[in-house]
Scaffold this motif. Structure first.
Motif, PDB file in Angstrom:
ATOM      1  N   GLN A  49     -10.164  -4.321  -3.717  1.00 21.89           N
ATOM      2  CA  GLN A  49      -9.235  -3.925  -4.783  1.00 21.89           C
ATOM      3  C   GLN A  49      -8.117  -4.960  -4.918  1.00 21.89           C
ATOM      4  N   ALA A  50      -7.678  -5.481  -3.781  1.00 19.04           N
ATOM      5  CA  ALA A  50      -6.605  -6.480  -3.795  1.00 19.04           C
ATOM      6  C   ALA A  50      -7.106  -7.777  -4.435  1.00 19.04           C
ATOM      7  N   GLN A  51      -8.338  -8.167  -4.081  1.00 18.37           N
ATOM      8  CA  GLN A  51      -8.907  -9.386  -4.669  1.00 18.37           C
ATOM      9  C   GLN A  51      -9.023  -9.264  -6.180  1.00 18.37           C
ATOM     10  N   LEU A  52      -9.381  -8.072  -6.628  1.00 20.32           N
ATOM     11  CA  LEU A  52      -9.590  -7.851  -8.061  1.00 20.32           C
ATOM     12  C   LEU A  52      -8.306  -7.516  -8.798  1.00 20.32           C
ATOM     13  N   GLY A  53      -7.233  -7.340  -8.051  1.00 22.67           N
ATOM     14  CA  GLY A  53      -5.951  -7.029  -8.698  1.00 22.67           C
ATOM     15  C   GLY A  53      -5.896  -5.635  -9.289  1.00 22.67           C
ATOM     16  N   LEU A  54      -6.577  -4.689  -8.645  1.00 25.24           N
ATOM     17  CA  LEU A  54      -6.578  -3.308  -9.152  1.00 25.24           C
ATOM     18  C   LEU A  54      -5.330  -2.577  -8.653  1.00 25.24           C
ATOM     19  N   GLU A  56      -3.002  -0.458  -9.838  1.00 24.10           N
ATOM     20  CA  GLU A  56      -2.749   0.986  -9.966  1.00 24.10           C
ATOM     21  C   GLU A  56      -3.545   1.763  -8.929  1.00 24.10           C
ATOM     22  N   GLN A  57      -4.818   1.397  -8.776  1.00 23.42           N
ATOM     23  CA  GLN A  57      -5.661   2.086  -7.788  1.00 23.42           C
ATOM     24  C   GLN A  57      -5.040   1.985  -6.391  1.00 23.42           C
ATOM     25  N   ILE A  58      -4.531   0.813  -6.064  1.00 22.76           N
ATOM     26  CA  ILE A  58      -3.968   0.590  -4.722  1.00 22.76           C
ATOM     27  C   ILE A  58      -2.650   1.351  -4.550  1.00 22.76           C
ATOM     28  N   PHE A  59      -1.771   1.222  -5.535  1.00 25.73           N
ATOM     29  CA  PHE A  59      -0.415   1.759  -5.389  1.00 25.73           C
ATOM     30  C   PHE A  59      -0.349   3.279  -5.516  1.00 25.73           C
TER      31      PHE A  59
END
Lengths: 164, 281
Positions: A49-54, A56-59
């Motif tokens: 998710q971090a690599q893809l810059g997702l 909202e999903q992460i936060f």
């Protein structure tokens, strides 16, 4: 189709998290994670998710905060990705955007007001005295001037905005 | 005589003062001089405070390191969290002039400067490396027959790329220290696993923390342990306060308290009455 957000990866690196692109998704981290054994948290997924810059999903999920920072993943990572640094950087970024648990805010406020993450009370003072220790430990808790100095540098580093 | 700045942290002095007291007494009888690191604060906690702001964490840690530097002493900690934070902060600052300059800009606001010379040590590793097992054995006046689950926690050994103390997958330092008292270290599965408390999980997601704690306790009992010996007041708190709810009753001792008992200290001086799980000697 998801497009990798290169800027997000750079933000992570700038926040002290180093290169998330180093992760090649082998899953050794997930297999080593004691928290993931009990929850839906998956280290490999978080790195992806971090690599893809997702962002909202992460936060917005709980997963980011399920990590106990035990370093089991990082110790075994074949690419020596500093996973815990990346998680800390992601948390810093999440907090800066207002994503913070109330209980965590209380911990932060405690540091900002008394210089410790737990409070002092009369029961502890009595226990300490019974052991022949000073009622209050010889830390910032016993010296308002030293506490004021700590508060000043915490504020200079932007911590005042976090405890608001 | 070895001499250190004694860094107290939060949980030991404010929740388990017996750990502070027994550390003071044990060190004195082993010839380790502890000088209070007056005006120190929380380390600050590596998994929570650092997770909120790495910059504020590093500034506050640098202040603690600078206080010890002014005393021309290295720091000794009795907590893995404090050790983790202060060791990591010292690693970032002592080897990186750029980071050091940045943090000194903040410290200048209170008229302080950190030059980057403080080393950070952990009580357990000081006993092992400075005193040594043979001398420790000779200091035991009350040999123990406890069956112990040694609990290393996380930040004592990891990240091991910086901390060359022991093998984080199969450590022996704490087992050797425990066995030097006559006690027996019992084997178990997942021995190097986290207690569950770290990283802010205990405070915000307590049920998750408890699941990890239970897994540890199940493994300890299955391995035949009757006591837990830790080297971190936060792991200590997690086990001592969690066991009742989970239906366990293994007494929890910090390494300093185990040595206190083995060196014949008065039970009252160990502060064991502050523990939730009753400790009978």
């Amino acid at each position: 189709m998801v497009t990798p957000n290169v800027d997000f990866a750079r933000e992570i690196a700038d926040a002290g998290g180093a290169e998330v692109k180093m992760c090649f998704q082998c899953g050794t981290c997930t297999a080593s994670c004691p928290s993931g054994r009990q929850t839906s948290y998956r280290v490999r997924k978080l790195m992806r998710q971090a690599q893809l810059g997702l962002k909202e999903q992460i936060f917005e999920g709980e997963d980011l905060w399920d990590c106990t920072t035990c370093y089991a993943c990082e110790e075994r990572c074949p690419r020596t990705v500093p996973i815990v640094d990346i998680i800390i950087a992601l948390r810093n970024m999440a907090v800066a955007e207002g994503h913070m648990y109330e209980d965590h805010k209380k911990t932060a406020q405690s540091l900002y007001s008394i210089g410790h993450t737990v409070s002092i009370n009369d029961k502890v003072r009595e226990q300490r005295k019974a052991l022949g220790l000073s009622a209050e430990p010889p830390t910032v808790i016993a010296n308002p001037a030293a506490m004021a100095q700590l508060k000043k540098i915490l504020a200079a580093a932007g911590f005042d905005k976090i405890v608001e | 005589m070895a001499k250190y700045a004694f860094f107290l942290g939060c949980i030991a002095p404010l929740r388990y003062p017996g750990i502070e007291k027994s550390t003071r007494v044990v060190c004195e009888s082993l010839g380790i001089e502890l000088v209070d690191l007056t005006d120190a604060s929380c380390c600050p906690a590596p998994g929570v405070i650092r997770a909120f702001s790495r910059k504020a964490w590093l500034a506050a840690a640098a202040r603690n390191l600078a206080l010890a530097e002014k005393m021309e002493l290295d720091i000794v900690t009795i907590c893995n969290g404090c050790f983790g934070s202060l060791f990591d902060a010292a690693h970032e600052l002592n080897n990186n002039p750029e980071n050091l300059a940045e943090v000194n800009e903040i410290l200048a606001e209170i008229g302080m400067e950190y030059k980057g010379t403080t080393e950070v040590r952990h009580f357990a590793e000081v006993l092992y490396n400075d005193i040594g097992i043979e001398k420790l054995k000779a200091s035991i006046t009350n040999p123990l027959d406890y069956k112990v689950a040694t609990f290393y926690g996380c930040h004592f050994l990891k990240p091991s790329k910086y901390k060359a103390i022991d093998n984080p997958e199969d450590a022996h330092v704490l087992d050797d220290l425990v066995e030097a008292t006559g006690a027996q270290s019992m084997p178990r599965m997942q021995k190097m696993m986290c207690c569950g408390a770290g990283g802010g999980v205990r405070s915000a997601l307590g049920d998750v923390a408890m699941k990890l704690t239970k897994q540890n306790l199940d493994n300890m009992v299955e391995g035949g342990a009757e006591y837990i010996v830790d080297i971190c007041p936060f792991c200590h708190l997690q086990f001592d306060t969690g066991e009742g709810e989970l239906g366990f009753k293994l007494p929890v001792l910090h390494l300093s308290q185990l040595y206190g008992i083995a060196m014949g200290m008065n039970a009252k001086d160990l502060g064991l009455d502050a523990h939730k799980v009753p400790v009978t000697l």
